[in-house]
Design a protein around this motif. Sequence first.
Motif, PDB file in Angstrom:
ATOM      1  N   UNK A 118      31.434 -22.799 -12.181  1.00 40.38           N
ATOM      2  CA  UNK A 118      30.122 -22.275 -11.796  1.00 40.38           C
ATOM      3  C   UNK A 118      29.129 -23.418 -11.615  1.00 40.38           C
ATOM      4  N   UNK A 119      29.140 -24.385 -12.532  1.00 35.39           N
ATOM      5  CA  UNK A 119      28.233 -25.525 -12.421  1.00 35.39           C
ATOM      6  C   UNK A 119      28.598 -26.413 -11.237  1.00 35.39           C
ATOM      7  N   UNK A 120      29.871 -26.469 -10.907  1.00 33.64           N
ATOM      8  CA  UNK A 120      30.312 -27.253  -9.756  1.00 33.64           C
ATOM      9  C   UNK A 120      29.995 -26.576  -8.432  1.00 33.64           C
ATOM     10  N   UNK A 121      29.639 -25.318  -8.473  1.00 31.95           N
ATOM     11  CA  UNK A 121      29.368 -24.584  -7.236  1.00 31.95           C
ATOM     12  C   UNK A 121      30.612 -24.032  -6.591  1.00 31.95           C
ATOM     13  N   UNK A 122      31.770 -24.048  -7.296  1.00 29.31           N
ATOM     14  CA  UNK A 122      33.005 -23.505  -6.741  1.00 29.31           C
ATOM     15  C   UNK A 122      32.990 -21.968  -6.732  1.00 29.31           C
ATOM     16  N   UNK A 123      32.281 -21.387  -7.674  1.00 25.42           N
ATOM     17  CA  UNK A 123      32.137 -19.930  -7.717  1.00 25.42           C
ATOM     18  C   UNK A 123      30.654 -19.603  -7.804  1.00 25.42           C
ATOM     19  N   UNK A 124      30.312 -18.410  -7.364  1.00 21.56           N
ATOM     20  CA  UNK A 124      28.913 -17.966  -7.404  1.00 21.56           C
ATOM     21  C   UNK A 124      28.796 -16.723  -8.283  1.00 21.56           C
ATOM     22  N   UNK A 125      27.688 -16.599  -8.985  1.00 19.37           N
ATOM     23  CA  UNK A 125      27.544 -15.441  -9.884  1.00 19.37           C
ATOM     24  C   UNK A 125      27.366 -14.143  -9.116  1.00 19.37           C
ATOM     25  N   UNK A 126      27.945 -13.102  -9.672  1.00 17.07           N
ATOM     26  CA  UNK A 126      27.721 -11.755  -9.123  1.00 17.07           C
ATOM     27  C   UNK A 126      26.294 -11.316  -9.385  1.00 17.07           C
ATOM     28  N   UNK A 127      25.781 -11.715 -10.543  1.00 22.87           N
ATOM     29  CA  UNK A 127      24.388 -11.453 -10.894  1.00 22.87           C
ATOM     30  C   UNK A 127      23.910 -12.568 -11.815  1.00 22.87           C
ATOM     31  N   UNK A 128      22.611 -12.662 -11.977  1.00 25.17           N
ATOM     32  CA  UNK A 128      22.039 -13.736 -12.775  1.00 25.17           C
ATOM     33  C   UNK A 128      21.827 -14.992 -11.944  1.00 25.17           C
ATOM     34  N   UNK A 129      21.334 -16.051 -12.596  1.00 26.01           N
ATOM     35  CA  UNK A 129      21.015 -17.285 -11.883  1.00 26.01           C
ATOM     36  C   UNK A 129      21.435 -18.496 -12.698  1.00 26.01           C
ATOM     37  N   UNK A 130      21.744 -19.580 -11.967  1.00 28.58           N
ATOM     38  CA  UNK A 130      21.934 -20.897 -12.571  1.00 28.58           C
ATOM     39  C   UNK A 130      20.788 -21.768 -12.063  1.00 28.58           C
ATOM     40  N   UNK A 131      19.940 -22.232 -12.971  1.00 25.67           N
ATOM     41  CA  UNK A 131      18.757 -22.992 -12.597  1.00 25.67           C
ATOM     42  C   UNK A 131      18.921 -24.454 -12.995  1.00 25.67           C
ATOM     43  N   UNK A 132      18.570 -25.354 -12.084  1.00 22.75           N
ATOM     44  CA  UNK A 132      18.560 -26.791 -12.347  1.00 22.75           C
ATOM     45  C   UNK A 132      17.124 -27.264 -12.154  1.00 22.75           C
ATOM     46  N   UNK A 133      16.502 -27.661 -13.267  1.00 21.88           N
ATOM     47  CA  UNK A 133      15.073 -28.017 -13.217  1.00 21.88           C
ATOM     48  C   UNK A 133      14.252 -26.881 -12.618  1.00 21.88           C
ATOM     49  N   UNK A 134      14.625 -25.664 -12.922  1.00 19.61           N
ATOM     50  CA  UNK A 134      13.890 -24.501 -12.446  1.00 19.61           C
ATOM     51  C   UNK A 134      14.229 -24.051 -11.042  1.00 19.61           C
ATOM     52  N   UNK A 135      15.157 -24.748 -10.370  1.00 20.23           N
ATOM     53  CA  UNK A 135      15.537 -24.390  -9.001  1.00 20.23           C
ATOM     54  C   UNK A 135      16.892 -23.707  -9.029  1.00 20.23           C
ATOM     55  N   UNK A 136      17.009 -22.582  -8.341  1.00 15.34           N
ATOM     56  CA  UNK A 136      18.273 -21.862  -8.295  1.00 15.34           C
ATOM     57  C   UNK A 136      19.337 -22.719  -7.617  1.00 15.34           C
ATOM     58  N   UNK A 137      20.503 -22.829  -8.262  1.00 17.73           N
ATOM     59  CA  UNK A 137      21.594 -23.626  -7.708  1.00 17.73           C
ATOM     60  C   UNK A 137      21.994 -23.121  -6.324  1.00 17.73           C
ATOM     61  N   UNK A 138      21.832 -21.824  -6.073  1.00 18.13           N
ATOM     62  CA  UNK A 138      22.175 -21.264  -4.761  1.00 18.13           C
ATOM     63  C   UNK A 138      21.274 -21.789  -3.657  1.00 18.13           C
ATOM     64  N   UNK A 139      20.068 -22.273  -4.022  1.00 13.52           N
ATOM     65  CA  UNK A 139      19.128 -22.782  -3.030  1.00 13.52           C
ATOM     66  C   UNK A 139      19.230 -24.296  -2.844  1.00 13.52           C
ATOM     67  N   UNK A 140      20.031 -24.950  -3.675  1.00 13.96           N
ATOM     68  CA  UNK A 140      20.161 -26.406  -3.583  1.00 13.96           C
ATOM     69  C   UNK A 140      21.220 -26.789  -2.555  1.00 13.96           C
ATOM     70  N   UNK A 141      21.151 -28.017  -2.109  1.00 17.38           N
ATOM     71  CA  UNK A 141      22.185 -28.576  -1.246  1.00 17.38           C
ATOM     72  C   UNK A 141      23.369 -28.965  -2.130  1.00 17.38           C
ATOM     73  N   UNK A 142      24.493 -28.262  -2.000  1.00 18.09           N
ATOM     74  CA  UNK A 142      25.630 -28.472  -2.898  1.00 18.09           C
ATOM     75  C   UNK A 142      26.179 -29.899  -2.850  1.00 18.09           C
ATOM     76  N   UNK A 143      26.364 -30.508  -1.650  1.00 20.38           N
ATOM     77  CA  UNK A 143      26.835 -31.897  -1.662  1.00 20.38           C
ATOM     78  C   UNK A 143      25.910 -32.837  -2.431  1.00 20.38           C
ATOM     79  N   UNK A 144      24.584 -32.644  -2.293  1.00 22.75           N
ATOM     80  CA  UNK A 144      23.642 -33.498  -3.027  1.00 22.75           C
ATOM     81  C   UNK A 144      23.758 -33.251  -4.531  1.00 22.75           C
ATOM     82  N   UNK A 145      23.944 -31.990  -4.922  1.00 19.11           N
ATOM     83  CA  UNK A 145      24.099 -31.654  -6.339  1.00 19.11           C
ATOM     84  C   UNK A 145      25.395 -32.242  -6.895  1.00 19.11           C
TER      85      UNK A 145
END
Length: 509
Positions: free
Chosen positions: A349-376
Amino acid sequence: MSRRGLLILRGLAVLQALLIVAQADLLARTIAEREVSWIPWLIAAVAGRAAVGWITAQVARREAVVAKEKLRRSLFRRAGGSDGGAFGTLVGRGLDALDPYVGGYLPQLAAATVVPVIVLARIGFADPLSAAIVLITLPLVPIFGALVGMRTRDVTRRQWDHLQHLGGHFRDVLSGLSTLRVFRRTEHQANVIREMADAHRKATMSALRVAFLSGFVIELVCALSVALVAVPIGLRLLDGSIGLTTGLIVLLLTPEAFLPIRALGTRFHAGAEGLAVAEQAYEILDRTEERSHGDRLVDAGEIRLEEVTVRFPGRAEPALDRVSLTIRPGERLAIVGPSGAGKSTLLHLLLGFVRPESGRVLVDGIDLADLDLPAWRRQLAWVPQRPHLFAGSVEENIRLGSTGDVLAAARAASADEFLDKQPEELSAGQRQRVALARAFLRDAAIVLLDEPTARLDLLSEGLIVDSAQRLLRGRTAVMVAHRPAMLAAADRVIRLRDGRVEVPAEVAA
């Protein structure tokens, strides 16, 4: 292509043009004057022209190799995490398409801008009327070539897009073949690949049709232009208004004025795919550079999971069930629990290989789904349970396109003693040390470890633990661990059971 390479090619083009003029002069004089003393000089001019052509080809080939290598390094260094299979197609088969562009089209472009000018000047010196006809008709070739070339550019880009999608999808299907078999989706994916291959075939045939049409148009225009010069020259030879030597020089040089531009059209079609690849490669590099300048994830910040649920297809029970968790910057968090509790899923989940069905993963308050995965992912170093090693030496397996001191990373991971070995010669503990060396070389702010000491003997476990403690120093870490030696390196331990956080416990740092 480098500036130095272009200057060399232009110089060779000037030399080639002078030899063309000399060859035409010597051949015309030998025929018109029936003087055999010109033959050795003629042979020397022909040999010189062939030598210049060979040198040009070698310089162009070397420049193509250097250009591909530089571009490949830049892509691996700055965009190595981009779009899995499609990225693999780009840096593999895609960059090879630069050979006909850098090694063929660019040298021909240098010749096309130099040779016609010098040849036309010699024609003008011999017969101004013929030079005027050539000067009027010569621009028709690039005009018609450009009209068809714009269509060629579009169909070639479409062909390359189909090839890239096909290659990327095929690679992704191969990497997930075991999962597809479990869910009985192999036949569906086979049909998808078949449809994509058929679309690529159609795009290729369309590009070939345009290329043949372009060749026909350019050859027709060139033939008519040469005829406009040849017919008046023949009539003037008959009435004696022009000498035989002059007439032969004009007739020999007129095709030479058109030849570089005709060849340029052919080279353009051969290198059109390389041009499309280069444009995409530089687009990726520009995009990653912009992201690096505006990247908000330069340092490891707080990672927070809020009521995260992950459910895999075909499974009734979730792999993670409403997990809430905060990982502070610089904290070393250990995750324990029975097999199937969701420990590896949390890392994925932290690697971005899977996405949550519900809930959020936040990095510095930013949703991981909204981040650029290669940059992360460039900020992550991942040490899996079973690291995959590729064909090649251990040193090459540690490097994996990274720039840095491989030997220092190997020493930090206690892997320097077997750098020259092959992957098949390594034990399980040595393979794990290679994975740790990769993490040292990556020098990422966040480290994810998935049971690095599982199934290892006590000696190997001790080496791995010592290396891991050096690796985790000053970094945020999330590690799946069972053995006490690894748990001792953690600041905090949480226990997962059936996808839920069961018992948090504190461990002394």
